[in-house]
Structures are given as structure tokens and as C-alpha cells.
Design an enzyme around this catalytic site. Structure first.
Site, PDB file in Angstrom:
ATOM      1  N   SER A  61      12.325  -5.500  -3.335  1.00 58.48           N
ATOM      2  CA  SER A  61      11.907  -5.258  -1.947  1.00 58.48           C
ATOM      3  C   SER A  61      10.614  -5.997  -1.619  1.00 58.48           C
ATOM      4  O   SER A  61       9.809  -6.324  -2.501  1.00 58.48           O
ATOM      5  CB  SER A  61      11.697  -3.764  -1.710  1.00 58.48           C
ATOM      6  OG  SER A  61      12.864  -3.040  -2.024  1.00 58.48           O
TER       7      SER A  61
HETATM    8  N1  SAH Z   1      13.631  -0.628  -6.378  1.00 58.86           N
HETATM    9  C1  SAH Z   1      14.045  -1.983  -6.706  1.00 58.86           C
HETATM   10  C2  SAH Z   1      14.865  -2.635  -5.608  1.00 58.86           C
HETATM   11  C3  SAH Z   1      16.217  -2.254  -5.791  1.00 58.86           C
HETATM   12  S1  SAH Z   1      17.531  -3.057  -4.965  1.00 58.86           S
HETATM   13  C4  SAH Z   1      12.880  -2.870  -7.069  1.00 58.86           C
HETATM   14  O1  SAH Z   1      11.733  -2.423  -6.978  1.00 58.86           O
HETATM   15  O2  SAH Z   1      13.134  -4.007  -7.494  1.00 58.86           O
HETATM   16  C5  SAH Z   1      18.660  -1.672  -5.060  1.00 58.86           C
HETATM   17  C6  SAH Z   1      19.166  -1.361  -6.431  1.00 58.86           C
HETATM   18  O3  SAH Z   1      19.991  -0.207  -6.323  1.00 58.86           O
HETATM   19  C7  SAH Z   1      20.047  -2.453  -7.034  1.00 58.86           C
HETATM   20  O4  SAH Z   1      19.528  -2.853  -8.259  1.00 58.86           O
HETATM   21  C8  SAH Z   1      21.405  -1.777  -7.178  1.00 58.86           C
HETATM   22  O5  SAH Z   1      22.135  -2.208  -8.317  1.00 58.86           O
HETATM   23  C9  SAH Z   1      21.012  -0.316  -7.283  1.00 58.86           C
HETATM   24  N2  SAH Z   1      22.077   0.642  -6.975  1.00 58.86           N
HETATM   25  C10 SAH Z   1      23.027   0.572  -6.001  1.00 58.86           C
HETATM   26  N3  SAH Z   1      23.851   1.644  -6.060  1.00 58.86           N
HETATM   27  C11 SAH Z   1      23.403   2.429  -7.087  1.00 58.86           C
HETATM   28  C12 SAH Z   1      23.837   3.666  -7.654  1.00 58.86           C
HETATM   29  N4  SAH Z   1      24.898   4.315  -7.199  1.00 58.86           N
HETATM   30  N5  SAH Z   1      23.138   4.163  -8.695  1.00 58.86           N
HETATM   31  C13 SAH Z   1      22.048   3.507  -9.197  1.00 58.86           C
HETATM   32  N6  SAH Z   1      21.609   2.335  -8.724  1.00 58.86           N
HETATM   33  C14 SAH Z   1      22.268   1.791  -7.665  1.00 58.86           C
END
Ligand code: SAH
Length: 212
Positions: A61
Site C-alpha cells: 500500500s
Molecule cells: N498489508 C500489505 C498489503 C497487502 S495487499 C502490505 O503492507 O504490503 C493484500 C494482501 O491480502 C495480498 O497479499 C493478498 O494475497 C492478501 N489476501 C487476499 N485475500 C486474503 C485472504 N482471504 N486471507 C489472507 N490474505 C488475503
């Protein structure tokens, strides 16, 4: 050539101009080396106020959104926080400097492995992560003071509401894909209150584990 501390200073000034005024949050952003959460080819962009691609088609993000979500969570140093969507691990690292313990769940194995290695390298020992499906939460270590969902979802999964402490706060990008709003969800006894903050774009929350 601008050095690292100058780039960090510019980023925190940009965040201040976007009304992020919390000193602990701004100093966490200065302390955590964002370049370590990004592929080497993109490292020169690490201190720009922008989201960037990471592995598995996901994104780290924008620092403003990380700061805004952290601020809206209203964390205290004694808090136990659950994050859904570890991704690069950057958001979890920022939180780890502000709270007692961070639990974080990621569904993509390569991201989970990379994030775990980063936490070891940076000696962020109060972060525990697991490969799993965030829709189920983490019942064994619940309830949580705060929950942060870092992927777009229509509404907060019921399991996560269940795993939130009374008076807890959930921050999540809620709504249909492409129309999601950062939303603050509070639980007072049995009553759920929601407040829309700002319009945002996130990758979707997808059920199940991508174990490849
Ligand atoms: N917080 C992260 C940004 C994440 S992007 C950072 O600081 O870099 C969103 C993330 O959510 C992705 O890596 C994706 O794989 C994950 N995601 C999506 N659906 C999910 C689920 N059901 N359970 C766990 N993670 C999930």
C-alpha cells in the site's frame, strides 16, 4: 543524488501535509526500511508516496494509506492486533512498533515466506504470521483489540466480528470492487457501528489458500 534520510524526510513531510500528524506513526514510518519490502528493481521508489507491485500480483500500500489506516485503528501499546493480508509485511511492521503483538494472515505462500524472512532479518519478534484464509480469522489467539483488513471485501466477515473484543475497532476497505471505502467498524456490546472514511482501491480479499 538524494540520500535515504532526505527521502524519508520528504515522505514524512508529504504525510504531514496530508494531515497525518501522529508522531509515533510518522517515526515508525521513518524507522521501518520500506526498501526492504520491495523488489530490488523498484527500490529507488521506496520512499515515494505510492503503492507498488509485489509478488503474486499483489501490492504494497501507499505510505499515506498505511498511515491513515494505522491512525484510524487508534492503537495502544498494550493492544493485540490481527491483520488480514500480510502482503509484503510492511503494514504489520509499522504496527509492530506501536502495539504489543501483531498476528497477520496471508493466503499466498511465497508472500508469507518472504514476509517471515523480513521480520526475522529486521528482528521484529512481536509479529506472528500464518499461511491461511483471513475469512476464518485466527480463533486460537482471539479476541483482538483491533483488526485491520488490507484487501477489499464487501462487508466484514462475520468470523472477524466474532473475534473482535467488545469496544474493539476494525479498519477495512469495504464495498464492491472498485467502489470500496476505508471504513471504521466499532463494536459496542452487540451493536455494530460503521463510519466511512475515504475512497480507496485495494486488491480483493479472496477465499482459500494459494499454496503454490
Ligand atoms: N498489508 C500489505 C498489503 C497487502 S495487499 C502490505 O503492507 O504490503 C493484500 C494482501 O491480502 C495480498 O497479499 C493478498 O494475497 C492478501 N489476501 C487476499 N485475500 C486474503 C485472504 N482471504 N486471507 C489472507 N490474505 C488475503
Amino acid at each position: 543524488m538524494i540520500n535515504l534520510s532526505e527521502k524519508k524526510l520528504r515522505l514524512t513531510m508529504a504525510l504531514r501535509s496530508q494531515a497525518i500528524l501522529s508522531s509515533p506513526i510518522l517515526s515508525a514510518i521513518e524507522t521501518i526500511p520500506r526498501e526492504k519490502f520491495i523488489a530490488s528493481a523498484l527500490r529507488h521508489h521506496a520512499y515515494e508516496n505510492a503503492s507498488l507491485p509485489i509478488a503474486c500480483g499483489q501490492t504494497i500500500s501507499q505510505p499515506f494509506i498505511v498511515a491513515k489506516m494505522t491512525e484510524a485503528l487508534d492503537v495502544k501499546s498494550r493492544h493485540i492486533v490481527l491483520e488480514i493480508g500480510t502482503g509484503s509485511g510492511y503494514q504489520a511492521s509499522i504496527l509492530s512498533l506501536l502495539v504489543r503483538r501483531v498476528y497477520s494472515i496471508e493466503r499466498h505462500r511465497p508472500l508469507f515466506v518472504e514476509a517471515r524472512n523480513r521480520f526475522l532479518e529486521l528482528k521484529l519478534t512481536n509479529i506472528t504470521i500464518r499461511l491461511g484464509d483471513g475469512f476464518s480469522g485466527w480463533p486460537e489467539v482471539s479476541p483482538f483489540d483491533r483488526i485491520i483488513i488490507t484487501c477489499q471485501v464487501e462487508s466484514v466477515p462475520f468470523e472477524l466480528i466474532k473475534q473482535l473484543k467488545p469496544d474493539g475497532i476494525i479498519i477495512a476497505p469495504l464495498g464492491p470492487p472498485g467502489k470500496e471505502f476505508l471504513t471504521k467498524v466499532t463494536k459496542k456490546g452487540d451493536v455494530i457501528h460503521t463510519e466511512k472514511l475515504i475512497s480507496v482501491r485495494f486488491v480483493p480479499m479472496i477465499p482459500g489458500i494459494a499454496d503454490v
